[in-house]
Design a protein around this motif. Sequence first.
Motif, mmCIF file in Angstrom:
data_model
loop_
_atom_site.group_PDB
_atom_site.id
_atom_site.type_symbol
_atom_site.label_atom_id
_atom_site.label_comp_id
_atom_site.label_asym_id
_atom_site.label_seq_id
_atom_site.Cartn_x
_atom_site.Cartn_y
_atom_site.Cartn_z
ATOM 1 N N UNK A 93 0.901 -1.063 -0.142
ATOM 2 C CA UNK A 93 0.027 0.068 0.014
ATOM 3 C C UNK A 93 0.848 1.409 -0.028
ATOM 4 N N UNK A 94 1.925 1.382 0.604
ATOM 5 C CA UNK A 94 2.939 2.239 0.682
ATOM 6 C C UNK A 94 3.989 2.392 -0.473
ATOM 7 N N UNK A 95 4.082 1.502 -1.162
ATOM 8 C CA UNK A 95 5.099 1.371 -2.237
ATOM 9 C C UNK A 95 4.896 2.654 -3.247
ATOM 10 N N UNK A 96 5.845 3.510 -3.550
ATOM 11 C CA UNK A 96 5.525 4.642 -4.120
ATOM 12 C C UNK A 96 5.096 4.375 -5.682
ATOM 13 N N UNK A 137 1.955 8.687 -6.938
ATOM 14 C CA UNK A 137 2.575 8.614 -5.392
ATOM 15 C C UNK A 137 1.532 9.337 -4.440
ATOM 16 N N UNK A 138 0.947 10.514 -4.966
ATOM 17 C CA UNK A 138 -0.058 11.382 -4.257
ATOM 18 C C UNK A 138 -1.231 10.181 -4.198
ATOM 19 N N UNK A 139 -1.753 9.753 -5.249
ATOM 20 C CA UNK A 139 -2.981 8.763 -5.304
ATOM 21 C C UNK A 139 -2.706 7.511 -4.452
ATOM 22 N N UNK A 140 -1.411 7.124 -4.322
ATOM 23 C CA UNK A 140 -1.043 5.732 -3.579
ATOM 24 C C UNK A 140 -1.278 6.070 -2.002
ATOM 25 N N UNK A 141 -0.772 7.328 -1.860
ATOM 26 C CA UNK A 141 -0.746 7.918 -0.327
ATOM 27 C C UNK A 141 -2.350 7.732 0.276
ATOM 28 N N UNK A 142 -3.192 8.663 -0.898
ATOM 29 C CA UNK A 142 -4.445 8.887 -0.373
ATOM 30 C C UNK A 142 -5.250 7.280 -0.350
ATOM 31 N N UNK A 143 -4.970 6.248 -1.096
ATOM 32 C CA UNK A 143 -5.522 5.217 -1.185
ATOM 33 C C UNK A 143 -4.888 4.528 0.322
ATOM 34 N N UNK A 144 -3.827 4.743 0.718
ATOM 35 C CA UNK A 144 -3.304 4.016 1.832
ATOM 36 C C UNK A 144 -4.190 4.470 3.193
ATOM 37 N N UNK A 145 -4.953 5.340 2.847
ATOM 38 C CA UNK A 145 -5.644 5.644 4.348
ATOM 39 C C UNK A 145 -6.557 4.502 4.740
ATOM 40 N N UNK A 146 -6.766 3.493 4.008
ATOM 41 C CA UNK A 146 -7.449 2.513 4.488
ATOM 42 C C UNK A 146 -6.664 1.393 4.681
ATOM 43 N N UNK A 147 -5.452 1.451 4.768
ATOM 44 C CA UNK A 147 -4.407 0.431 4.842
ATOM 45 C C UNK A 147 -4.272 0.515 6.604
ATOM 46 N N UNK A 191 -0.406 16.036 2.304
ATOM 47 C CA UNK A 191 -0.417 17.321 1.784
ATOM 48 C C UNK A 191 0.766 17.583 0.959
ATOM 49 N N UNK A 192 1.786 17.353 1.487
ATOM 50 C CA UNK A 192 3.104 17.578 0.865
ATOM 51 C C UNK A 192 3.083 16.896 -0.537
ATOM 52 N N UNK A 193 2.652 15.628 -0.845
ATOM 53 C CA UNK A 193 2.753 14.918 -1.971
ATOM 54 C C UNK A 193 1.767 15.497 -2.976
#
Length: 235
Positions: free
Chosen positions: A87-90, A203-213, A223-225
């Motif tokens: 989930x956190x892989x960039x 990467x921005x999208x991966x970070x947002x989807x990772x909120x459910x991980x 925010x930075x991404x």
Amino acid sequence: MSSLVAAAELESGLWSVRLTRAEKRNALSVALCKDLAMALDAAVEAGASTVLLEADGPVFSAGADLTSQNFQGELYPTLEALFAKIARLPVPVIAWIEGPAIGAGMMLAMACDIRFVAPAASAAQAISFSLPVAKMGIGVDPATVRNLQLLVGGSWARRMLIAGEILSLEDALSTGFAISAGSREEVMAAAAQIGKGSPHTLLNLKMEFATSSSSPFSEEERNAARVEAWRARQQ
């Protein structure tokens, strides 16, 4: 690379990371999970823009290796760490599934960003997805329940977890959990195309989807991404 996982660059930016424990139906042992995590990191370090996760043999993964003497204390935390790693892989992780994904194997498929499945006529063994945790008496972490609800809907999540129902190939397609692909070459082309997207936005999208991980990024990181994605576009 170990005998449990093989990794190779298929074409520029597209890497294959493959489970090679077919004789054990790709059961997820502590060693396999750790090797898979290292292979994913190595692919990114080598410049991968997309990773294709696949498996040898007729079974994508039969689940956790229950021969472990310390399932709750060692194997389950290792599994959770692997799923969080994906989930956190960039870069996007695309699953190519040609056989059943059971238990932790289903959770591995869930951790990927997009899942492609072989058509029924070409699969060596009928493709299906199941999480028979109630029948096995295994506790389930909140991230698994949350992700399953998001991926197949609340009704199917309850049917799978509480009633132990199997998600068939047809149901996986109708719920949107998976996408049908005619061949591995078709999946490779789709994965390569995905990898051509803006790496900052991906990467921005991966970070947002990772909120459910089980290991979400902080609000500051997200925010930075997002800001960096806009900044990179303007360059």
